[in-house]
Design a protein around this motif. Structure first.
Motif, PDB file in Angstrom:
ATOM      1  N   ALA A   1      20.076   4.691 -42.410  1.00 42.78           N
ATOM      2  CA  ALA A   1      19.903   3.253 -42.184  1.00 42.78           C
ATOM      3  C   ALA A   1      18.946   2.996 -41.018  1.00 42.78           C
ATOM      4  N   LEU A   2      19.025   3.820 -39.979  1.00 42.33           N
ATOM      5  CA  LEU A   2      18.118   3.670 -38.833  1.00 42.33           C
ATOM      6  C   LEU A   2      16.676   3.954 -39.239  1.00 42.33           C
ATOM      7  N   ARG A   3      16.495   5.010 -40.035  1.00 42.92           N
ATOM      8  CA  ARG A   3      15.135   5.335 -40.494  1.00 42.92           C
ATOM      9  C   ARG A   3      14.590   4.236 -41.400  1.00 42.92           C
ATOM     10  N   ALA A   4      15.436   3.686 -42.261  1.00 40.85           N
ATOM     11  CA  ALA A   4      15.003   2.597 -43.150  1.00 40.85           C
ATOM     12  C   ALA A   4      14.610   1.376 -42.336  1.00 40.85           C
ATOM     13  N   ALA A   5      15.380   1.071 -41.300  1.00 43.31           N
ATOM     14  CA  ALA A   5      15.052  -0.074 -40.446  1.00 43.31           C
ATOM     15  C   ALA A   5      13.729   0.151 -39.730  1.00 43.31           C
ATOM     16  N   ARG A   6      13.494   1.382 -39.332  1.00 48.17           N
ATOM     17  CA  ARG A   6      12.243   1.697 -38.647  1.00 48.17           C
ATOM     18  C   ARG A   6      11.064   1.628 -39.623  1.00 48.17           C
ATOM     19  N   ALA A   7      11.273   1.967 -40.877  1.00 47.94           N
ATOM     20  CA  ALA A   7      10.210   1.912 -41.876  1.00 47.94           C
ATOM     21  C   ALA A   7       9.844   0.472 -42.210  1.00 47.94           C
ATOM     22  N   GLN A   8      10.859  -0.422 -42.207  1.00 40.92           N
ATOM     23  CA  GLN A   8      10.616  -1.836 -42.508  1.00 40.92           C
ATOM     24  C   GLN A   8       9.934  -2.533 -41.345  1.00 40.92           C
ATOM     25  N   GLN A   9      10.337  -2.195 -40.161  1.00 35.97           N
ATOM     26  CA  GLN A   9       9.798  -2.825 -38.957  1.00 35.97           C
ATOM     27  C   GLN A   9       9.321  -1.682 -38.058  1.00 35.97           C
ATOM     28  N   PRO A  10       8.014  -1.448 -37.956  1.00 34.57           N
ATOM     29  CA  PRO A  10       7.489  -0.255 -37.292  1.00 34.57           C
ATOM     30  C   PRO A  10       8.019   0.026 -35.880  1.00 34.57           C
ATOM     31  N   ARG A  11       8.256  -0.943 -35.102  1.00 40.14           N
ATOM     32  CA  ARG A  11       8.709  -0.693 -33.732  1.00 40.14           C
ATOM     33  C   ARG A  11       9.941  -1.518 -33.352  1.00 40.14           C
ATOM     34  N   PRO A  12      11.058  -1.340 -34.077  1.00 38.31           N
ATOM     35  CA  PRO A  12      12.253  -2.063 -33.636  1.00 38.31           C
ATOM     36  C   PRO A  12      12.708  -1.478 -32.296  1.00 38.31           C
ATOM     37  N   SER A  13      13.179  -2.336 -31.429  1.00 37.69           N
ATOM     38  CA  SER A  13      13.637  -1.850 -30.122  1.00 37.69           C
ATOM     39  C   SER A  13      14.952  -1.096 -30.282  1.00 37.69           C
ATOM     40  N   SER A  14      15.248  -0.286 -29.297  1.00 37.37           N
ATOM     41  CA  SER A  14      16.510   0.455 -29.311  1.00 37.37           C
ATOM     42  C   SER A  14      17.682  -0.503 -29.345  1.00 37.37           C
ATOM     43  N   ARG A  15      17.560  -1.611 -28.636  1.00 34.88           N
ATOM     44  CA  ARG A  15      18.635  -2.609 -28.629  1.00 34.88           C
ATOM     45  C   ARG A  15      18.858  -3.198 -30.022  1.00 34.88           C
ATOM     46  N   GLU A  16      17.774  -3.432 -30.746  1.00 36.92           N
ATOM     47  CA  GLU A  16      17.906  -3.949 -32.111  1.00 36.92           C
ATOM     48  C   GLU A  16      18.599  -2.924 -33.016  1.00 36.92           C
ATOM     49  N   LEU A  17      18.281  -1.655 -32.814  1.00 36.18           N
ATOM     50  CA  LEU A  17      18.909  -0.612 -33.622  1.00 36.18           C
ATOM     51  C   LEU A  17      20.387  -0.456 -33.269  1.00 36.18           C
ATOM     52  N   VAL A  18      20.716  -0.596 -31.994  1.00 37.38           N
ATOM     53  CA  VAL A  18      22.123  -0.558 -31.560  1.00 37.38           C
ATOM     54  C   VAL A  18      22.887  -1.681 -32.252  1.00 37.38           C
ATOM     55  N   GLU A  19      22.286  -2.847 -32.265  1.00 40.68           N
ATOM     56  CA  GLU A  19      22.927  -4.012 -32.890  1.00 40.68           C
ATOM     57  C   GLU A  19      23.070  -3.811 -34.402  1.00 40.68           C
ATOM     58  N   LEU A  20      22.075  -3.220 -35.043  1.00 46.86           N
ATOM     59  CA  LEU A  20      22.146  -2.940 -36.472  1.00 46.86           C
ATOM     60  C   LEU A  20      23.329  -2.024 -36.776  1.00 46.86           C
ATOM     61  N   VAL A  21      23.505  -0.970 -35.995  1.00 45.82           N
ATOM     62  CA  VAL A  21      24.617  -0.031 -36.205  1.00 45.82           C
ATOM     63  C   VAL A  21      25.951  -0.737 -35.970  1.00 45.82           C
ATOM     64  N   ARG A  22      26.007  -1.596 -34.953  1.00 43.31           N
ATOM     65  CA  ARG A  22      27.249  -2.317 -34.662  1.00 43.31           C
ATOM     66  C   ARG A  22      27.603  -3.254 -35.815  1.00 43.31           C
ATOM     67  N   GLU A  23      26.612  -4.005 -36.316  1.00 41.96           N
ATOM     68  CA  GLU A  23      26.869  -4.976 -37.385  1.00 41.96           C
ATOM     69  C   GLU A  23      27.198  -4.298 -38.720  1.00 41.96           C
ATOM     70  N   ARG A  24      26.389  -3.313 -39.090  1.00 37.69           N
ATOM     71  CA  ARG A  24      26.537  -2.721 -40.411  1.00 37.69           C
ATOM     72  C   ARG A  24      27.676  -1.697 -40.505  1.00 37.69           C
ATOM     73  N   PHE A  25      27.893  -0.935 -39.426  1.00 41.14           N
ATOM     74  CA  PHE A  25      28.877   0.156 -39.494  1.00 41.14           C
ATOM     75  C   PHE A  25      30.073  -0.035 -38.571  1.00 41.14           C
ATOM     76  N   GLY A  26      30.011  -1.057 -37.722  1.00 42.97           N
ATOM     77  CA  GLY A  26      31.124  -1.300 -36.802  1.00 42.97           C
ATOM     78  C   GLY A  26      31.254  -0.240 -35.718  1.00 42.97           C
ATOM     79  N   LEU A  27      30.137   0.408 -35.382  1.00 46.00           N
ATOM     80  CA  LEU A  27      30.144   1.468 -34.373  1.00 46.00           C
ATOM     81  C   LEU A  27      29.450   1.033 -33.102  1.00 46.00           C
ATOM     82  N   SER A  28      29.975   1.470 -31.996  1.00 45.41           N
ATOM     83  CA  SER A  28      29.333   1.241 -30.705  1.00 45.41           C
ATOM     84  C   SER A  28      28.628   2.529 -30.317  1.00 45.41           C
TER      85      SER A  28
END
Length: 153
Positions: A109-136
């Protein structure tokens, strides 16, 4: 402890996880009257315990007791030594061996997000994992796993 002051060797053994927590239990005569054999050095104690059984024909129970260790510890040390020699008697680093929260599904999921948006910030990726997988997950964990993925490609 054996009543010895903390010296450089004791410090080094402790730093590498090789300090025998119970050197006073080692009752083997060589470790008691020969300066070369050090009951504080857990790797040396385990090696000598294994050697006594293999080369001198001592019993497992007797050798383990003489070196202040248990029979299960003997068998673990024996397996490790047979698989990897002396370095295998060194203790493993404590802690997780891999990023346990970042499963293959999360990394995909992280790689897919990076492929869709070339430079997502680390904070955006942290938030993606929290929202989609419920993980901190810490941002550095994400950065490391993605960097590792790049190296493999």
């Amino acid at each position: 402890m054996t009543g010895r002051p903390i010296d450089d060797k004791t410090r080094t053994l402790r730093e590498h996880g090789c300090l025998n927590p119970r050197p006073e239990r080692v009752r083997d005569p060589r470790f008691l009257d020969n300066a070369f054999f050090d009951p504080r050095d857990l790797v040396q104690v385990k090696y000598e315990m294994l050697r006594r059984v293999r080369e001198d024909g001592e019993s497992v129970s007797g050798s383990a007791a003489r070196f202040g260790l248990s029979r299960p510890t003997f068998y673990l040390a024996q397996r490790a030594y047979e698989a990897g020699g002396l370095p295998a008697l060194l203790p493993e680093r404590p802690g997780p061996r891999r990023p346990h929260k970042l499963s293959a599904e999360v990394v995909a999921a992280l790689r897919a997000a990076r492929a869709q948006q070339p430079r997502p910030s680390s904070r955006e990726l942290v938030e993606l994992v929290r929202e989609r997988f419920g993980l901190s997950v810490h941002r550095r964990s994400i950065e490391r796993v993605l960097a590792r993925q790049k190296k493999r490609l």
